[in-house]
Design a protein around this motif. Sequence first.
Motif, mmCIF file in Angstrom:
data_model
loop_
_atom_site.group_PDB
_atom_site.id
_atom_site.type_symbol
_atom_site.label_atom_id
_atom_site.label_comp_id
_atom_site.label_asym_id
_atom_site.label_seq_id
_atom_site.Cartn_x
_atom_site.Cartn_y
_atom_site.Cartn_z
ATOM 1 N N LYS A 183 0.802 -1.230 0.000
ATOM 2 C CA LYS A 183 0.000 0.000 0.000
ATOM 3 C C LYS A 183 0.834 1.279 0.000
ATOM 4 O O LYS A 183 0.348 2.336 -0.391
ATOM 5 N N TYR A 184 2.105 1.177 0.460
ATOM 6 C CA TYR A 184 2.954 2.369 0.445
ATOM 7 C C TYR A 184 3.779 2.462 -0.837
ATOM 8 O O TYR A 184 4.494 3.438 -1.052
ATOM 9 N N LEU A 185 3.690 1.447 -1.700
ATOM 10 C CA LEU A 185 4.462 1.435 -2.940
ATOM 11 C C LEU A 185 3.641 1.880 -4.139
ATOM 12 O O LEU A 185 4.148 2.525 -5.050
ATOM 13 N N LEU A 186 2.376 1.525 -4.155
ATOM 14 C CA LEU A 186 1.515 1.843 -5.285
ATOM 15 C C LEU A 186 0.405 2.805 -4.873
ATOM 16 O O LEU A 186 -0.089 2.741 -3.748
ATOM 17 N N LEU A 241 3.948 14.366 12.765
ATOM 18 C CA LEU A 241 2.495 14.495 12.661
ATOM 19 C C LEU A 241 1.913 13.586 11.577
ATOM 20 O O LEU A 241 0.699 13.380 11.515
ATOM 21 N N PHE A 242 2.788 13.031 10.736
ATOM 22 C CA PHE A 242 2.340 12.163 9.645
ATOM 23 C C PHE A 242 2.440 10.702 10.057
ATOM 24 O O PHE A 242 3.332 10.322 10.834
ATOM 25 N N PRO A 243 1.534 9.848 9.537
ATOM 26 C CA PRO A 243 1.633 8.413 9.809
ATOM 27 C C PRO A 243 2.964 7.857 9.282
ATOM 28 O O PRO A 243 3.577 8.444 8.385
ATOM 29 N N LYS A 244 3.385 6.743 9.786
ATOM 30 C CA LYS A 244 4.654 6.109 9.410
ATOM 31 C C LYS A 244 4.717 5.866 7.895
ATOM 32 O O LYS A 244 3.760 5.411 7.285
ATOM 33 N N ASN A 245 5.875 6.176 7.296
ATOM 34 C CA ASN A 245 6.155 5.954 5.864
ATOM 35 C C ASN A 245 5.285 6.785 4.915
ATOM 36 O O ASN A 245 5.238 6.506 3.717
ATOM 37 N N SER A 246 4.611 7.804 5.411
ATOM 38 C CA SER A 246 3.721 8.585 4.541
ATOM 39 C C SER A 246 4.246 9.988 4.228
ATOM 40 O O SER A 246 3.772 10.635 3.305
ATOM 41 N N LEU A 269 -7.035 9.868 6.121
ATOM 42 C CA LEU A 269 -7.371 11.109 6.833
ATOM 43 C C LEU A 269 -7.841 10.858 8.264
ATOM 44 O O LEU A 269 -7.859 11.780 9.082
ATOM 45 N N LYS A 270 -8.195 9.615 8.577
ATOM 46 C CA LYS A 270 -8.621 9.289 9.939
ATOM 47 C C LYS A 270 -7.462 9.395 10.931
ATOM 48 O O LYS A 270 -7.677 9.600 12.126
ATOM 49 N N TYR A 271 -6.232 9.233 10.422
ATOM 50 C CA TYR A 271 -5.078 9.187 11.314
ATOM 51 C C TYR A 271 -4.283 10.489 11.361
ATOM 52 O O TYR A 271 -3.173 10.528 11.897
ATOM 53 N N ILE A 272 -4.799 11.541 10.768
ATOM 54 C CA ILE A 272 -4.078 12.823 10.812
ATOM 55 C C ILE A 272 -5.019 13.944 11.231
ATOM 56 O O ILE A 272 -6.238 13.825 11.120
ATOM 57 N N ILE A 277 -1.398 20.016 11.229
ATOM 58 C CA ILE A 277 -0.317 19.970 10.238
ATOM 59 C C ILE A 277 -0.124 21.354 9.607
ATOM 60 O O ILE A 277 1.008 21.834 9.463
ATOM 61 N N LYS A 278 -1.224 22.001 9.230
ATOM 62 C CA LYS A 278 -1.148 23.337 8.627
ATOM 63 C C LYS A 278 -0.498 24.341 9.570
ATOM 64 O O LYS A 278 0.360 25.140 9.174
#
Length: 593
Positions: A183-186, A241-246, A269-272, A277-278
């Motif tokens: 999911k983090y590659l494609l 503030l970002f999820p891992k690997n994102s 968006l549920k995890y941020i 962040i802004k």
Amino acid sequence: MNKKYLFLYTVGPVQSYIEQSRKTHDLYAGSRILSELTECVIEEIIKKNGANEIVFPYYRKNGGEISYPNRCVSIVETDDINNFGEYIDSKVKQSFSSKLNLTISSDKEAICKRQVEQHLKTFWSAVLYDEKRNYKEQYFNLEKTMGSIKNIRAFEQIDEGIGKRCNMCGEQRAVIFKDSRNKYLLKNNEGLCTVCYLKRAYLKNEKNIFPCTASVSLANWLEFIKNDEELDKIYKQYINLFPKNSYNEQFLYRHNITKSIFKNENIDLKYIKLNKIKNKLETLLRETQKRAKINEDNLKCTPIRQRKYYALVAFDGDSMGKWIAGEYFRKDVDFKQAQKTISKYLGEYADWVKANLKITNQSLFGSVVYAGGEDFLGFMPLENLLDTLKELRKQFKIMISDKLIDFKEENKEFTFSAGVCIAHYKTPLSHVISSARKMEKNAKKNSDNKDAIAISVIKRSGEINNSVFRWRNSEGKYLLDDMKFIKEQIGSEVFSDTFIRKIDRELYDMSYGLKKEKEKKTMRKYKNMIISELNRLIDRSCLVEEKKLEIITDMKNTISNIYNNLEEQDSNLENFVSYLKIAEFLGREPNED
């Protein structure tokens, strides 16, 4: 009974596999995979018999990450050259297949296996080697044999059925889509063929294996942040503030903090917390701007700001085939030793490039995709671009051409021609690669002696400026120095860019509509008039009062030098104006999203 053979092995396809890329990681991975296959060839040749000799490329054992070309020339000893060649070939194909570490459903297993097997194009040839005979003649026979083999291609019918084509190469059927394992590659709706997925998944467990285009564009700005303890602290808080690997560096631009872009980057968006962040980004930008202003006022240095453009640089040794074939070597030299020597010097230069060209706090900023010695592909931020290009060319002369003095003919210099594409970080990578390659070809066509550089700027607005010129003038002075001077004068607001825009507009009717040969005559015929008009415009574009006369005189002399140098190189007015516009762009990048 063992016999000696001159053995040549090549791996392909090269450019199409490397450059069919959607991300910088894909580009880098394609290069590394092919380099590792050549390394496999070398190691298997040596493993077969420790007495086997590698002629080309220069082999460095345990040398870390090395970019090898796609061919290997060696002298081998064996009792059956056919078995030897087939053994090396099987090991290379086995190494390529083993890189696909993926559990595949049974209904796709056959097509995945076929895609991998049909992609790799390997060729080998061998001729009996006699140490008493002329090595050069034997090498020519080897190359002639390889040419004959490559002219006969076996045709394979490919029937993969109906289905979506690969989003990366567009040639083969897409068989791998986004799921829980990748999911983090494609991205959503992205599908890749097996061969392209090899690149995307290459070293996927290693963090930050290769920077994205936004990271290259922001290299100097990020370096400033990381060298300031308080700013670095805020920056790390922002990343957390970002999820891992994102997280990636595109999220340092305000315009990218949107729900649609987060969704496109597979960020749930549920995890941020978007507002958090802004706010943190605004804090980072505000504090960075404040400290950068203090730094500029105290040290009188170049302004530090967020850039959105980067450069992709490609260069290739001029007449490399003739150098390897010995056409430029003296008649009395040992041809085999000359081949090994040039291979060694190319390898040492490649090692120097890899060691010095990095995204770190030093004079040479960049990220190397591959550096094989005579060929190079890499990304560079714009702040240090001109200095880095000049240093690469100077070191090529010092580390290779000057060292070949005992082998080459007296009037010959080993040179390279470069293509540079400057583009917005959101410009499709395939388009940037294609432009850099086109510029490299234009540089080689610039003159019979080649040894040139071609630069293209692709603006977000769609405007394109191209300029081609030889690295040095007849006195050995680098033309990039004049471009740097104009860039700095406009960037530090000593001059406005109005003199460039006005001379562009005034010369449009005079030359741009004429044929190339007429343009050259126009540049010579109206030289005094054009220089006089430029001097008038420069007088009116100076924005400072202190030492105004001295500053204006320096700018006039620089512009006049550029004009004379390009005229000397049989250039034209369009090329001259594009040179000035590129210098202006480097000094004052437009504020575009």
